[in-house]
Design an enzyme around this catalytic site. Structure first.
Site, short mmCIF file in Angstrom:
data_model
loop_
_atom_site.label_atom_id
_atom_site.label_comp_id
_atom_site.label_asym_id
_atom_site.label_seq_id
_atom_site.Cartn_x
_atom_site.Cartn_y
_atom_site.Cartn_z
N SER A 124 0.88 -1.25 0.35
CA SER A 124 -0.07 -0.10 0.39
C SER A 124 1.27 1.35 -0.07
CB SER A 124 -0.58 -0.20 1.74
OG SER A 124 -1.80 0.82 1.62
N TYR A 152 -1.46 0.69 10.33
CA TYR A 152 -1.30 -0.49 8.95
C TYR A 152 -0.56 -0.50 7.51
CZ TYR A 152 -3.39 -1.73 3.85
OH TYR A 152 -3.83 -2.58 2.72
N LYS A 162 2.15 -2.95 6.43
CA LYS A 162 2.19 -2.74 4.78
C LYS A 162 4.32 -2.68 4.67
CE LYS A 162 -1.51 -5.22 4.00
NZ LYS A 162 -0.94 -6.38 2.89
#
Length: 332
Positions: free
Chosen positions: A124, A148, A152
């Site tokens: 991402s 998040y 990642k």
């Protein structure tokens, strides 16, 4: 060739599985066995001509990764994750699924003697956080500002290291924000980017939680599937030890999105957008990339749209049967 899609019940996984079922291929590789896995049993690709398998599994549970790769699939597409907003709201769940599950998968592959599959890892743009240059180069250091993004970023480093050691042959894809996502909104902080277009195109109201000058990086679901197909069959020798790539996309402001919506569907569609500021979402989005230099990915054959009108047209073609909305009724 045996293809395993983990996260196949999600939007991108579903579309990828349907594309494979329709063509019998992923990139330039023929697929004979297709395995679909997710926390709920995927329903996609039921018309696949080869051998189709589906399983309901939780990658973050012990033994699941070993079960999924028991038959040694040649290509593993790892899309399973919880999205940004949910990972920020539930710290433990985010790390369990987004990081622990990834590590379990990579280790299951590593510990299977003589097995070195192509692994396509969904990363991402959240691996980049402010401060960063106006146009972020592909080799910019990882600076996540969310849980998040951190999960990642760690996955990217693992992919590089496991590929360097010869345990797997990895390609990491830093997806743009995928727009326009079909179906119902999810818990991603970026969900409004699709919602302010999808709902008006369907004659429904949409909430815009950020100012019109917010700029971000976008690509269509069709482009997302294309990224995975190319990553599954490309020559990874060109990547060297830097296995993660920022994908091409369109840099656009919310105002640009709304202007493209007006050009396609008229003022009636735009009237469905209701401005309702949300400080939490605005704060998260403020730290996201706005424009990126993706020359490396483009040089290696990855492609995406070049305008937001093109992105909207793809949604009309793929989700609305190619029929442009004439003038959706104005909201009451």
């Amino acid at each position: 060739m045996h293809l395993l899609i983990i996260g196949a019940a999600g939007m991108i996984g579903h579309k990828l599985a349907e594309k494979v079922a329709a063509t019998g291929m992923i990139g330039d590789r023929k697929v004979d066995v297709l395995t679909l896995a997710d926390v709920i049993e995927p329903e996609a690709a039921t018309d696949f001509d080869g051998e189709r398998r589906a399983m309901a599994v939780d990658l973050s549970q012990g033994g699941t990764a070993e079960r999924m790769i028991a038959d040694q699939p040649d290509v593993v597409v790892h899309l399973a994750a919880i999205v940004s907003g949910e990972a920020e709201a539930d710290f433990d769940k985010g790390y369990r699924i987004n990081l622990d599950g990834t590590r379990m998968l990579f280790d299951a592959i590593r510990l299977t003697q003589g097995y070195v599959p192509r692994v396509v890892y969904a990363s991402s743009l959240a691996v980049f956080g402010a401060p960063f240059p106006d146009r972020i180069p592909d080799d910019f250091h990882l600076t996540p500002l969310t849980s998040y993004g951190t999960q990642k970023a760690i996955g990217e480093l693992l992919l590089d290291d496991y590929s360097r050691r010869g345990f797997l042959d990895g390609v990491g894809i830093r997806f743009p924000t995928i727009c326009i996502r079909p179906g119902k909104p999810n818990k991603a902080a970026s969900g409004f980017f699709s919602g302010i277009l999808r709902e008006p195109l369907n004659g429904q109201d949409a909430v815009l939680p950020v100012p019109d000058d917010v700029r971000h990086w976008h690509a269509s679901p069709r482009a997302a599937v294309g990224f995975i197909e190319h990553a599954a069959s490309m020559d990874t020798a060109r990547l060297g030890h830097a296995r993660n790539l920022t994908m091409p996309g369109v840099s656009a402001t919310v105002g640009d999105q709304i202007a493209a919506l007006r050009a396609v569907a008229g003022d009636g569609a735009v009237a469905h957008i209701r401005r309702q500021p949300d400080e939490t979402i605005a704060r998260i989005v403020a730290g996201w990339p706005r424009d990126l230099d993706t020359a490396r990915a483009r040089d290696m054959g990855f492609k995406a749209e070049t305008s937001f009108r093109e992105i909207i047209q793809i949604y009309v073609d793929d989700e609305l049967g190619g029929v442009l909305p004439s003038e959706p009724a104005s909201p009451r």
